[in-house]
Motif scaffolding. Structure first.
Motif, PDB file in Angstrom:
ATOM      1  N   VAL A  90       0.853  -1.034   0.102  1.00 46.52           N
ATOM      2  CA  VAL A  90      -0.030  -0.078   0.596  1.00 46.52           C
ATOM      3  C   VAL A  90       1.201   1.217  -0.159  1.00 46.52           C
ATOM      4  O   VAL A  90       1.849   1.143   0.447  1.00 46.52           O
ATOM      5  N   LYS A  91       0.702   2.137  -0.176  1.00 47.17           N
ATOM      6  CA  LYS A  91       1.030   3.379  -0.530  1.00 47.17           C
ATOM      7  C   LYS A  91       1.373   4.367   1.273  1.00 47.17           C
ATOM      8  O   LYS A  91      -0.276   4.488   1.370  1.00 47.17           O
ATOM      9  N   LEU A  92       2.173   4.038   1.725  1.00 45.33           N
ATOM     10  CA  LEU A  92       2.157   4.810   2.122  1.00 45.33           C
ATOM     11  C   LEU A  92       1.817   6.566   3.224  1.00 45.33           C
ATOM     12  O   LEU A  92       1.834   7.226   4.022  1.00 45.33           O
ATOM     13  N   LYS A  93       2.991   7.343   2.053  1.00 48.75           N
ATOM     14  CA  LYS A  93       2.851   8.751   1.895  1.00 48.75           C
ATOM     15  C   LYS A  93       2.899   9.670  -0.059  1.00 48.75           C
ATOM     16  O   LYS A  93       3.787   8.219  -0.409  1.00 48.75           O
ATOM     17  N   ALA A  94       2.598  10.451   0.135  1.00 46.52           N
ATOM     18  CA  ALA A  94       3.368  10.702  -1.658  1.00 46.52           C
ATOM     19  C   ALA A  94       2.920  12.096  -2.109  1.00 46.52           C
ATOM     20  O   ALA A  94       2.581  12.841  -0.895  1.00 46.52           O
ATOM     21  N   ILE A  95       4.087  12.746  -2.151  1.00 42.06           N
ATOM     22  CA  ILE A  95       4.159  14.491  -2.589  1.00 42.06           C
ATOM     23  C   ILE A  95       3.962  14.453  -4.424  1.00 42.06           C
ATOM     24  O   ILE A  95       4.602  14.133  -5.011  1.00 42.06           O
ATOM     25  N   ARG A  96       3.311  15.537  -4.097  1.00 43.58           N
ATOM     26  CA  ARG A  96       2.666  15.403  -5.779  1.00 43.58           C
ATOM     27  C   ARG A  96       4.062  17.180  -6.595  1.00 43.58           C
ATOM     28  O   ARG A  96       4.802  17.451  -5.440  1.00 43.58           O
ATOM     29  N   GLY A  97       4.511  16.338  -7.713  1.00 40.82           N
ATOM     30  CA  GLY A  97       5.024  17.259  -8.711  1.00 40.82           C
ATOM     31  C   GLY A  97       4.744  18.666  -8.789  1.00 40.82           C
ATOM     32  O   GLY A  97       3.507  19.181  -8.419  1.00 40.82           O
ATOM     33  N   ASN A  98       5.204  19.298  -9.764  1.00 41.28           N
ATOM     34  CA  ASN A  98       5.144  20.193  -9.592  1.00 41.28           C
ATOM     35  C   ASN A  98       3.475  20.824 -10.710  1.00 41.28           C
ATOM     36  O   ASN A  98       3.063  20.007 -11.826  1.00 41.28           O
ATOM     37  N   ARG A  99       2.759  21.364 -10.628  1.00 43.51           N
ATOM     38  CA  ARG A  99       1.709  21.532 -10.830  1.00 43.51           C
ATOM     39  C   ARG A  99       1.443  23.601 -11.184  1.00 43.51           C
ATOM     40  O   ARG A  99      -0.079  23.353 -10.972  1.00 43.51           O
ATOM     41  N   GLY A 100       2.128  24.034 -11.651  1.00 44.22           N
ATOM     42  CA  GLY A 100       2.373  25.208 -12.013  1.00 44.22           C
ATOM     43  C   GLY A 100       2.218  26.591 -10.829  1.00 44.22           C
ATOM     44  O   GLY A 100       3.042  26.058  -9.965  1.00 44.22           O
ATOM     45  N   LYS A 101       2.469  27.845 -11.220  1.00 51.63           N
ATOM     46  CA  LYS A 101       3.009  28.477 -10.516  1.00 51.63           C
ATOM     47  C   LYS A 101       2.658  27.868  -9.386  1.00 51.63           C
ATOM     48  O   LYS A 101       2.959  28.960  -8.254  1.00 51.63           O
ATOM     49  N   THR A 102       0.970  28.484  -9.090  1.00 52.66           N
ATOM     50  CA  THR A 102       0.584  28.482  -7.609  1.00 52.66           C
ATOM     51  C   THR A 102       0.974  27.417  -6.573  1.00 52.66           C
ATOM     52  O   THR A 102       1.011  27.631  -6.114  1.00 52.66           O
ATOM     53  N   LYS A 103       1.332  26.335  -7.083  1.00 50.29           N
ATOM     54  CA  LYS A 103       1.305  25.060  -6.237  1.00 50.29           C
ATOM     55  C   LYS A 103       2.183  24.830  -7.258  1.00 50.29           C
ATOM     56  O   LYS A 103       3.110  23.282  -8.149  1.00 50.29           O
ATOM     57  N   PRO A 104       3.472  25.131  -6.750  1.00 52.36           N
ATOM     58  CA  PRO A 104       4.751  24.604  -7.431  1.00 52.36           C
ATOM     59  C   PRO A 104       5.597  23.276  -6.746  1.00 52.36           C
ATOM     60  O   PRO A 104       5.181  22.849  -5.465  1.00 52.36           O
ATOM     61  N   GLY A 105       6.271  22.389  -7.305  1.00 57.71           N
ATOM     62  CA  GLY A 105       6.799  21.484  -6.886  1.00 57.71           C
ATOM     63  C   GLY A 105       8.060  20.446  -7.794  1.00 57.71           C
ATOM     64  O   GLY A 105       9.119  21.673  -8.338  1.00 57.71           O
ATOM     65  N   MET A 106       8.421  20.057  -7.949  1.00 54.30           N
ATOM     66  CA  MET A 106       9.526  19.428  -8.567  1.00 54.30           C
ATOM     67  C   MET A 106       9.137  19.142  -9.882  1.00 54.30           C
ATOM     68  O   MET A 106       8.428  18.479 -10.554  1.00 54.30           O
ATOM     69  N   LYS A 107       9.809  19.025 -11.093  1.00 51.69           N
ATOM     70  CA  LYS A 107      10.018  18.633 -12.100  1.00 51.69           C
ATOM     71  C   LYS A 107       9.279  17.093 -12.775  1.00 51.69           C
ATOM     72  O   LYS A 107       8.765  17.238 -12.631  1.00 51.69           O
ATOM     73  N   SER A 108      10.721  17.183 -12.492  1.00 53.28           N
ATOM     74  CA  SER A 108      10.943  15.704 -12.525  1.00 53.28           C
ATOM     75  C   SER A 108      12.202  14.711 -12.000  1.00 53.28           C
ATOM     76  O   SER A 108      12.761  15.660 -12.061  1.00 53.28           O
ATOM     77  N   VAL A 109      11.505  14.119 -11.165  1.00 43.07           N
ATOM     78  CA  VAL A 109      13.037  13.083  -9.999  1.00 43.07           C
ATOM     79  C   VAL A 109      13.536  12.120 -11.084  1.00 43.07           C
ATOM     80  O   VAL A 109      13.131  11.177 -11.891  1.00 43.07           O
ATOM     81  N   ARG A 110      14.417  12.354 -10.541  1.00 40.10           N
ATOM     82  CA  ARG A 110      15.865  11.764 -11.680  1.00 40.10           C
ATOM     83  C   ARG A 110      16.567  10.555 -10.893  1.00 40.10           C
ATOM     84  O   ARG A 110      17.103   9.606 -11.611  1.00 40.10           O
ATOM     85  N   CYS A 111      16.871  11.042  -9.749  1.00 40.28           N
ATOM     86  CA  CYS A 111      17.398   9.903  -8.898  1.00 40.28           C
ATOM     87  C   CYS A 111      16.507   9.789  -7.069  1.00 40.28           C
ATOM     88  O   CYS A 111      16.357  10.941  -7.105  1.00 40.28           O
ATOM     89  N   LEU A 112      16.847   8.879  -6.982  1.00 40.74           N
ATOM     90  CA  LEU A 112      16.592   8.565  -5.009  1.00 40.74           C
ATOM     91  C   LEU A 112      17.290   7.998  -4.900  1.00 40.74           C
ATOM     92  O   LEU A 112      18.735   7.227  -4.902  1.00 40.74           O
ATOM     93  N   ALA A 113      17.666   8.223  -3.142  1.00 34.89           N
ATOM     94  CA  ALA A 113      18.499   7.072  -2.213  1.00 34.89           C
ATOM     95  C   ALA A 113      18.240   7.902  -0.612  1.00 34.89           C
ATOM     96  O   ALA A 113      17.703   8.966  -0.552  1.00 34.89           O
ATOM     97  N   ILE A 114      18.580   6.737  -0.343  1.00 39.52           N
ATOM     98  CA  ILE A 114      17.653   6.782   0.773  1.00 39.52           C
ATOM     99  C   ILE A 114      19.198   6.307   2.008  1.00 39.52           C
ATOM    100  O   ILE A 114      19.540   5.035   1.835  1.00 39.52           O
ATOM    101  N   SER A 115      19.291   7.019   3.228  1.00 43.80           N
ATOM    102  CA  SER A 115      20.510   6.666   4.281  1.00 43.80           C
ATOM    103  C   SER A 115      20.082   5.174   4.151  1.00 43.80           C
ATOM    104  O   SER A 115      19.080   5.044   5.087  1.00 43.80           O
ATOM    105  N   THR A 116      20.963   4.188   5.053  1.00 50.49           N
ATOM    106  CA  THR A 116      20.600   2.487   5.952  1.00 50.49           C
ATOM    107  C   THR A 116      20.562   2.524   7.108  1.00 50.49           C
ATOM    108  O   THR A 116      19.068   1.669   7.111  1.00 50.49           O
ATOM    109  N   ASP A 117      20.120   4.149   7.518  1.00 53.30           N
ATOM    110  CA  ASP A 117      19.703   4.578   9.396  1.00 53.30           C
ATOM    111  C   ASP A 117      17.953   4.964   8.656  1.00 53.30           C
ATOM    112  O   ASP A 117      17.177   4.821   9.648  1.00 53.30           O
ATOM    113  N   GLY A 118      17.708   5.166   7.311  1.00 59.51           N
ATOM    114  CA  GLY A 118      16.444   6.141   6.667  1.00 59.51           C
ATOM    115  C   GLY A 118      16.570   7.425   7.255  1.00 59.51           C
ATOM    116  O   GLY A 118      14.987   7.331   7.550  1.00 59.51           O
ATOM    117  N   LYS A 119      17.341   8.041   7.678  1.00 61.39           N
ATOM    118  CA  LYS A 119      17.172   9.493   8.423  1.00 61.39           C
ATOM    119  C   LYS A 119      16.918   9.846   7.598  1.00 61.39           C
ATOM    120  O   LYS A 119      16.006  10.721   7.509  1.00 61.39           O
TER     121      LYS A 119
END
Length: 468
Positions: free
Chosen positions: A178-207
């Motif tokens: 199941v999905k636990l949480k989500a963040i929307r991307g860029n939806r225009g000037k009024t609701k800015p966000g990331m344009k396009s996610v290129r890469c991800l990484a999570i630390s070993t302890d998840g912090k």
């Protein structure tokens, strides 16, 4: 000649490198203690009676506290190693006792495996036991409106993070699907966000959870639990194309289209140094426990291992001239796996400049143009002989690395619709997870209308072990 450029002004005084790869500054307590020790003591007559004032008592307390803190902080390297080993022993004993069956010698076996892993000599032969897959599970969410571009797993394999071409992020539970949480991307000037996610990484302890956005040059640092924004790391001159944490630390390595690799210390949210050498945009990066990072240089046709402490690099030239090496993944500390747009898969050893083995046209040819099918993603099950590759035709192939990594033998394949933009094995080897999209993660050269932008969980089936 060194290819490393160090920052001359890191701020806040000199920094010292510790054994775990982190940097720290001289503490205030140490500075205060040194000042107090250097100060001259007043001379008194032997027969004179001395009355302690409040100021003298406060000064004496401060001296005692500073001295105590200094003694605690002045831990030798040997004492630190002993302390960390004892702590690790306790952790392993607790983990083994929690298991259903506690076998005699389990702790010793775990310690041996961790030692071999650190030395790059832990190689489990398990691939031959994998015979196929069971029913697939597809995960979709309304936030991921475009192709999935990248995925990463928590160290225990229970949590999955995914990024999309529309700039959205999602956090999933693998066990509950199941999905636990989500963040929307860029939806225009009024609701800015990331344009396009290129890469991800999570630390070993998840912090710490870090994201590279093709719409900017910064690295976004988020909380791994809540996905709340913490800070932007600035320094690259081009979009960030790859991110990876050194295992069990908060040292982050980043790769960029500006041809550089940068090292960051997330405990202080600070830039450490830059590494130069690639002649083209870097396409991927990976790292394990050692203070090393490995990168693929795209159209410069090289793979480089960066020795951070030695300030040097190993250069491996491969694949066909004019082709791009798009992905590289470590199999263990000594061997790695690569693929690119020429359709060739290669297995390498860090002591040889040429591949130990290679498979040209690993996914066949495109019937429309006769060109080799593009390798769009790869994955490795760490410290084993099992690897996987995905292509733009939606085919995922699992492979067995032969003895001494001198051959690459096909096991079975999984057919999906769409570009296989990302692959990752769960640490236990029971699942292979794929990020699928209608388009390639880095462009829109082709579009597969019947594909679905989704996460696909592939349960892997292996032979039952027989007791002799």
């Amino acid at each position: 000649m060194s290819f490393f450029i160090r920052s001359s002004a890191r701020g806040g005084g000199p920094q010292k490198r510790k054994l775990n790869g982190h940097f720290s500054k001289t503490s205030k307590a140490q500075s205060t203690s040194k000042q107090l020790r250097k100060s001259k003591k007043p001379k008194f007559d032997d027969n004179e009676s001395i009355a302690s004032t409040d100021e003298e008592l406060a000064e004496e307390n401060l001296r005692n506290e500073a001295q105590s803190e200094t003694e605690e902080e002045e831990e030798t390297a040997q004492e630190k190693r002993v302390r960390l080993v004892k702590k690790r022993l306790q952790e392993i004993e607790e983990e083994e006792k929690d298991r259903a069956e506690f076998e005699e010698g389990a702790v010793a076996r775990r310690l041996r495996e961790e030692y071999l892993e650190e030395k790059g000599r832990l190689r489990k032969t398990i691939a031959i036991n994998y015979v196929g897959h069971s029913e697939l599970t597809t995960l979709r969410c309304k936030e991921h409106k475009l192709s999935i571009t990248c995925i990463c797993l928590s160290s225990d394999g229970n949590i999955l993070y995914s990024g999309s071409k529309d700039g959205s992020l999602a956090k999933w539970s693998i066990k509950e699907k199941v999905k636990l949480k989500a963040i929307r991307g860029n939806r225009g000037k009024t609701k800015p966000g990331m344009k396009s996610v290129r890469c991800l990484a999570i630390s070993t302890d998840g912090k710490f959870f870090v994201v590279g956005d093709s719409g900017c040059k910064d690295i976004k640092v988020l909380c791994g639990d809540t996905l709340n924004h913490i800070k932007n790391l600035q320094g690259h001159r081009g979009p960030v194309s790859g991110l990876v944490f050194r295992k069990d630390t908060h040292t982050l390595y980043s790769a960029s289209e500006d041809k550089s690799v940068k090292v960051w210390n997330l405990d202080d949210m600070a830039y450490v140094e830059s590494l130069f050498g690639h002649q083209s945009a870097i396409t991927s990066i990976d790292a394990l426990s050692r203070e090393r990072a490995i990168t693929s240089g795209g159209f410069d046709g090289s793979i480089r291992i960066w020795k951070i402490v030695e300030e040097s690099q190993l250069i491996f030239n491969a694949h066909n001239g004019g082709s791009s090496i798009d992905a590289v993944k470590l199999i263990n500390e000594e061997n790695f796996f690569s693929g690119g747009d020429d359709g060739q898969l290669c297995v390498w050893g860090c002591m040889k400049k040429k591949p130990l083995c290679s498979v040209p046209e690993a996914h066949g040819k495109d019937e429309t143009n006769g060109q080799p099918m593009w390798i769009s993603s790869i994955a490795t099950l760490l410290n084993t002989d099992l690897v996987a590759s995905g292509s733009r035709d939606g085919t995922i192939k699992l492979w067995q690395c032969g003895e001494n990594f001198r051959s690459l033998n096909p096991l079975f394949e999984v057919k999906l619709a769409g570009f296989i933009n990302a692959l990752a094995f769960t640490p236990d080897g029971n699942h292979l997870i794929a990020g699928v999209g209608k388009e390639h993660r880095n462009g829109g050269w082709w579009r597969i209308p019947e594909a679905r932008n989704a996460i696909v969980i592939i349960p892997l089936v292996h032979k039952q072990k027989t007791n002799k």
